[in-house]
Design an enzyme around this catalytic site. Structure first.
Site, short mmCIF file in Angstrom:
data_model
loop_
_atom_site.label_atom_id
_atom_site.label_comp_id
_atom_site.label_asym_id
_atom_site.label_seq_id
_atom_site.Cartn_x
_atom_site.Cartn_y
_atom_site.Cartn_z
N HIS A 154 44.56 28.26 34.41
CA HIS A 154 43.15 28.23 34.01
C HIS A 154 42.25 27.99 35.21
CE1 HIS A 154 44.74 28.02 29.91
NE2 HIS A 154 45.50 27.03 30.33
N SER A 277 29.20 43.15 55.81
CA SER A 277 27.81 43.06 55.35
C SER A 277 26.89 43.67 56.39
CB SER A 277 27.41 41.60 55.12
OG SER A 277 26.02 41.47 54.89
N ASN A 285 34.74 40.22 53.96
CA ASN A 285 34.87 40.40 52.52
C ASN A 285 36.21 41.04 52.14
OD1 ASN A 285 32.30 39.42 52.22
ND2 ASN A 285 31.34 41.44 52.09
#
Length: 448
Positions: A154, A277, A285
């Protein structure tokens, strides 16, 4: 002029596998139709339906490069049958043998058979790419089978595992899809040649013999009965592609998640010049992982369509097959692209064991609450121990102290355990269970 992402000269590198695009190219599609017509002619010549000369001529000129493929496309403005192919094919003959092409067949015979031949090539490529994915996972699992990291459930720290254990689960899931790819072959690689409504009435009693000869020639299984309106095996193939995409997408998302700045336990391959970016020069990224996730979403979206088009009318209609012309290539090209990218990620994955070790103590010892509870439970009973450890852990969340300090402040704990005892009990490296043994089992299973 390209209008889809797959054929785009700008975005194509992100969405398409060049090798799979060749399999579903117009040239290969037309070639597979011609291969089917030529195999039909050779079988019919052996049965005396057409002459040996006619069959040789049909085979000789059954080459896609001899045909005007643009003209075939132009003729589809007035026909959705195989007639546009036949018109252009007839033009390349140097005698009247072109009149005996397609004898007793129907359009869907040729188009279905051609698609099966394309799918067989696509299947081979997918199996090759997925086998590499499997092997890359096995290498990582073996290398890091003892590298301890936080197991998460979770999205929250749960118990320690090893990175090799995590990746071994990926490997075993991939192995099941490799087995599925093998198992589907007998149902998928089945020829189709049975005439207008599937009864082979036009073959004048020679249909079964013709099928045996023709499909032996093409290396396909002989159908027990016509499958013109039965599209379940095509739906099964696309659904299997969706299952594979589900696995690959999950792996890519897991790597993406573990690359978060706050976690930074693994990272997709990086090289100088890879720009994340246009405005933030520092960004590294997980853009390849994001690309894989996007591609696998596209693949999975084709599965409901594949099942939807199983609803063919009567003995045959074009509604189902026309959809398959789009979704089978689309799913296959995008899945192959996702696998190619995923294989590069796995082969060059950057792993940060020191960050895995650092993150083990992110909860200041609370991650070993189960181990403490079980040891304390031997003294007080499990439910009482659970309540005590729960209270201590919740307190640690707010007071910021190490859990071991809060535990020792409880008389029920201090009565039975020293700090040295608890340090041993709460050592993550001593509480990974059979993680390494499970990796060994997966590696052993891979050799079967």
């Amino acid at each position: 002029m390209a209008s889809s992402s797959i054929d785009s000269r700008v975005f194509g590198v992100l969405f398409a596998s060049e090798e799979m695009k060749k399999i579903f190219s117009d040239e290969n599609r037309v070639q597979k139709w011609l291969d089917t017509e030529a195999a039909l002619a050779r079988a019919q010549a052996k049965l005396g339906i057409i002459t040996e000369h006619q069959a040789k001529q049909i085979t000789k000129f059954a080459k896609a490069q001899l045909l005007d493929i643009d003209a075939i496309g132009e003729n589809y403005k007035s026909s959705i049958t195989i007639v546009p192919l036949l018109k252009e094919f007839k033009k390349v003959f140097d005698d009247d043998s072109g009149e005996f092409v397609h004898w007793g067949a129907t359009s869907q015979d040729i188009m279905d058979n051609g698609m099966v031949l394309q799918i067989r090539e696509a299947h081979t490529l997918l199996a090759k790419l997925l086998t590499k994915t499997y092997n890359e996972c096995l290498k990582i699992a073996q290398k890091y089978k003892n590298t301890v990291m936080a197991g998460r459930t979770h999205v929250i720290h749960a118990l320690p595992i090893t990175f090799g254990f995590k990746v071994a689960m990926w490997a075993q899931e991939i192995k099941r899809s490799l087995e599925r790819l093998e198992e589907i072959k007998s149902r998928l690689f089945v020829g189709q040649l049975s005439g207008a409504v599937g009864t082979m009435a036009s073959q004048e009693g020679k249909g079964f013999a013709m099928q045996e000869l023709m499909f032996a020639d093409l290396g396909l299984n002989v159908p027990v009965i016509s499958w013109h309106p039965s599209r379940d095996h095509i739906a099964e193939f696309v659904s299997l592609e969706a299952i594979i995409a589900g696995t690959i997408g999950r792996i890519a998302r897991e790597i993406l998640s573990l690359q978060r700045t706050e976690i930074c336990e693994v990272e997709e391959p990086f090289f100088m010049g890879k720009v994340g970016s246009s405005t933030m020069p520092h960004k590294r990224n997980p853009q390849v992982c994001e690309s894989v996730i996007a591609l696998t979403r596209i693949v999975r979206a084709q599965a409901p369509l594949a099942v939807e088009v199983m609803g063919c009318e009567n003995e045959r209609d074009w509604c189902c097959e026309a959809v398959e012309w789009d979704i089978v290539p689309h799913a296959s090209v995008c899945l192959a692209a996702a696998l190619e990218k995923q294989n590069d990620i796995l082969e060059n994955l950057i792993v940060y064991p020191e960050n895995m070790k650092r993150n083990l103590d992110a909860l200041k010892g609370a991650m070993l609450s189960e181990a403490v509870m079980l040891h304390l439970g031997e003294k007080l009973g499990r439910l009482s121990a659970h309540e005590i450890v729960y209270e201590v852990c919740m307190k640690a969340f707010t007071d910021g102290k190490p859990v071991i300090d809060d535990l020792l402040e409880r008389d029920e704990v201090a009565k039975y355990f020293t700090r040295a005892d608890l340090e041993k009990i709460m050592n993550p490296e001593l509480y990974v269970g059979e993680s390494a043994a499970f990796v060994d089992r997966v590696l052993a299973d891979s050799k079967k």
